[in-house]
Design a protein around this motif. Structure first.
Motif, PDB file in Angstrom:
ATOM      1  N   LYS A  42       0.627  -1.472   0.245  1.00  0.00           N
ATOM      2  CA  LYS A  42       0.005   0.219  -0.049  1.00  0.00           C
ATOM      3  C   LYS A  42       1.099   0.902  -0.285  1.00  0.00           C
ATOM      4  O   LYS A  42       2.216   1.587   0.300  1.00  0.00           O
ATOM      5  CB  LYS A  42      -1.028  -0.139   1.301  1.00  0.00           C
ATOM      6  CG  LYS A  42      -1.900  -1.261   1.420  1.00  0.00           C
ATOM      7  CD  LYS A  42      -3.513  -1.027   2.376  1.00  0.00           C
ATOM      8  CE  LYS A  42      -3.695  -2.164   2.097  1.00  0.00           C
ATOM      9  NZ  LYS A  42      -4.696  -1.668   3.805  1.00  0.00           N
ATOM     10  N   ASN A  43       0.566   2.409  -0.597  1.00  0.00           N
ATOM     11  CA  ASN A  43       0.854   3.158  -0.799  1.00  0.00           C
ATOM     12  C   ASN A  43       0.643   4.401   0.128  1.00  0.00           C
ATOM     13  O   ASN A  43       0.682   5.735  -0.045  1.00  0.00           O
ATOM     14  CB  ASN A  43       1.707   3.704  -2.251  1.00  0.00           C
ATOM     15  CG  ASN A  43       2.625   2.859  -3.248  1.00  0.00           C
ATOM     16  OD1 ASN A  43       3.532   2.337  -2.091  1.00  0.00           O
ATOM     17  ND2 ASN A  43       1.610   2.545  -3.751  1.00  0.00           N
ATOM     18  N   ASP A  44      -0.653   4.704   0.418  1.00  0.00           N
ATOM     19  CA  ASP A  44      -1.676   5.665   1.052  1.00  0.00           C
ATOM     20  C   ASP A  44      -2.651   5.674   1.572  1.00  0.00           C
ATOM     21  O   ASP A  44      -2.194   4.302   1.853  1.00  0.00           O
ATOM     22  CB  ASP A  44      -2.036   6.974   0.113  1.00  0.00           C
ATOM     23  CG  ASP A  44      -2.521   6.047  -1.141  1.00  0.00           C
ATOM     24  OD1 ASP A  44      -3.426   5.781  -0.654  1.00  0.00           O
ATOM     25  OD2 ASP A  44      -2.330   6.761  -2.317  1.00  0.00           O
ATOM     26  N   VAL A  45      -2.809   6.282   1.876  1.00  0.00           N
ATOM     27  CA  VAL A  45      -4.135   6.485   3.553  1.00  0.00           C
ATOM     28  C   VAL A  45      -5.794   6.069   2.623  1.00  0.00           C
ATOM     29  O   VAL A  45      -5.690   4.388   3.746  1.00  0.00           O
ATOM     30  CB  VAL A  45      -4.077   7.650   4.496  1.00  0.00           C
ATOM     31  CG1 VAL A  45      -5.359   7.262   5.033  1.00  0.00           C
ATOM     32  CG2 VAL A  45      -2.754   7.640   5.485  1.00  0.00           C
ATOM     33  N   GLU A  46      -5.716   6.089   2.018  1.00  0.00           N
ATOM     34  CA  GLU A  46      -6.681   5.728   1.244  1.00  0.00           C
ATOM     35  C   GLU A  46      -6.443   3.522   1.020  1.00  0.00           C
ATOM     36  O   GLU A  46      -7.384   3.431   0.827  1.00  0.00           O
ATOM     37  CB  GLU A  46      -6.539   6.879  -0.687  1.00  0.00           C
ATOM     38  CG  GLU A  46      -8.957   5.794  -1.154  1.00  0.00           C
ATOM     39  CD  GLU A  46      -7.924   6.988  -2.393  1.00  0.00           C
ATOM     40  OE1 GLU A  46      -7.299   7.667  -2.731  1.00  0.00           O
ATOM     41  OE2 GLU A  46      -9.212   5.887  -2.587  1.00  0.00           O
ATOM     42  N   ALA A  47      -5.863   3.387   0.443  1.00  0.00           N
ATOM     43  CA  ALA A  47      -5.022   2.600   0.086  1.00  0.00           C
ATOM     44  C   ALA A  47      -5.389   1.441   1.472  1.00  0.00           C
ATOM     45  O   ALA A  47      -5.895   0.278   1.654  1.00  0.00           O
ATOM     46  CB  ALA A  47      -3.738   2.105  -0.454  1.00  0.00           C
ATOM     47  N   ILE A  48      -4.561   1.995   2.961  1.00  0.00           N
ATOM     48  CA  ILE A  48      -4.548   1.341   4.361  1.00  0.00           C
ATOM     49  C   ILE A  48      -6.203   1.571   4.259  1.00  0.00           C
ATOM     50  O   ILE A  48      -6.111   0.165   4.758  1.00  0.00           O
ATOM     51  CB  ILE A  48      -3.744   2.108   4.908  1.00  0.00           C
ATOM     52  CG1 ILE A  48      -2.465   2.244   4.754  1.00  0.00           C
ATOM     53  CG2 ILE A  48      -4.451   1.940   6.509  1.00  0.00           C
ATOM     54  CD1 ILE A  48      -1.299   3.279   5.041  1.00  0.00           C
ATOM     55  N   ILE A  91      -1.277   2.400   9.637  1.00  0.00           N
ATOM     56  CA  ILE A  91      -0.810   3.672   9.282  1.00  0.00           C
ATOM     57  C   ILE A  91       0.797   4.612  10.091  1.00  0.00           C
ATOM     58  O   ILE A  91       1.871   5.483   9.578  1.00  0.00           O
ATOM     59  CB  ILE A  91      -1.932   4.867   9.837  1.00  0.00           C
ATOM     60  CG1 ILE A  91      -3.391   5.279   8.351  1.00  0.00           C
ATOM     61  CG2 ILE A  91      -1.373   6.960  10.104  1.00  0.00           C
ATOM     62  CD1 ILE A  91      -4.184   5.811   8.999  1.00  0.00           C
ATOM     63  N   HIS A  94       3.127   2.800   8.606  1.00  0.00           N
ATOM     64  CA  HIS A  94       3.247   3.104   7.403  1.00  0.00           C
ATOM     65  C   HIS A  94       3.991   4.956   6.842  1.00  0.00           C
ATOM     66  O   HIS A  94       4.850   4.498   6.173  1.00  0.00           O
ATOM     67  CB  HIS A  94       2.550   4.131   6.544  1.00  0.00           C
ATOM     68  CG  HIS A  94       2.283   4.780   4.897  1.00  0.00           C
ATOM     69  ND1 HIS A  94       2.217   4.199   3.928  1.00  0.00           N
ATOM     70  CD2 HIS A  94       1.393   5.567   4.530  1.00  0.00           C
ATOM     71  CE1 HIS A  94       2.428   4.691   2.696  1.00  0.00           C
ATOM     72  NE2 HIS A  94       1.624   6.010   3.679  1.00  0.00           N
ATOM     73  N   LYS A  95       4.091   5.094   8.023  1.00  0.00           N
ATOM     74  CA  LYS A  95       4.547   6.328   8.663  1.00  0.00           C
ATOM     75  C   LYS A  95       6.358   6.485   9.351  1.00  0.00           C
ATOM     76  O   LYS A  95       6.788   7.116   8.577  1.00  0.00           O
ATOM     77  CB  LYS A  95       4.168   6.959  10.013  1.00  0.00           C
ATOM     78  CG  LYS A  95       3.025   8.039   9.272  1.00  0.00           C
ATOM     79  CD  LYS A  95       2.500   9.264  10.866  1.00  0.00           C
ATOM     80  CE  LYS A  95       1.126   9.895  10.170  1.00  0.00           C
ATOM     81  NZ  LYS A  95       0.515  10.165  11.568  1.00  0.00           N
ATOM     82  N   LYS A  98       7.728   5.543   6.247  1.00  0.00           N
ATOM     83  CA  LYS A  98       8.368   6.609   5.248  1.00  0.00           C
ATOM     84  C   LYS A  98       9.940   7.464   6.208  1.00  0.00           C
ATOM     85  O   LYS A  98      10.360   7.445   5.054  1.00  0.00           O
ATOM     86  CB  LYS A  98       6.661   7.240   5.480  1.00  0.00           C
ATOM     87  CG  LYS A  98       6.245   7.028   4.414  1.00  0.00           C
ATOM     88  CD  LYS A  98       5.713   8.208   3.607  1.00  0.00           C
ATOM     89  CE  LYS A  98       5.326   8.883   4.161  1.00  0.00           C
ATOM     90  NZ  LYS A  98       3.493   9.433   2.990  1.00  0.00           N
TER      91      LYS A  98
END
Ligand SMILES: C=C(O[C@@H]1C=C(C(=O)O)C=C[C@H]1O)C(=O)O
Length: 100
Positions: A42-48, A91, A94-95, A98
């Protein structure tokens, strides 16, 4: 573990419940392992958040609740609570990914 109907004391019933709870929690830990790995895809919050996946998942669990004679309301609450916590964790991970 005795069959539920064969238990003759409250201790036997509670001991079976404890054993089952441990098994449920071991499965939750296993599920969590996969949830933590999914952020690799997953690459972004929408995908999460994955709203479509969530909708399908809740609908399917409602059908399973029906098949298994479980309260649909209870099943819905359990899965929505779990998914909410998982999204928060994804999230966070993911942070971290990054940053590092
Ligand atoms: C695990 C995922 O990420 C999130 C967590 C979910 C879950 O705990 O089942 C389902 C959908 C997403 O909101 C996924 O996209 O499948």
């Amino acid at each position: 573990m005795k069959e539920a109907k064969s238990c003759t004391t409250i201790e036997e019933v509670r001991s079976a419940i404890d054993k089952i709870d441990r098994e449920i929690m071991e499965l939750l830990a296993k599920r969590q392992e996969y949830v933590h790995e999914i952020i690799r895809f997953k690459n972004d919050v929408e995908a999460i958040v994955a709203q479509d996946r969530q909708s399908q998942l809740y609908e399917q669990r409602q059908r399973w609740a029906d098949e298994l004679d479980l309260s649909p309301a209870m099943v819905d609450e359990v899965f929505r609570t779990m998914v909410r916590h998982n999204i928060q964790k994804e999230i966070e991970l993911h942070k971290q990914a990054k940053i590092s």
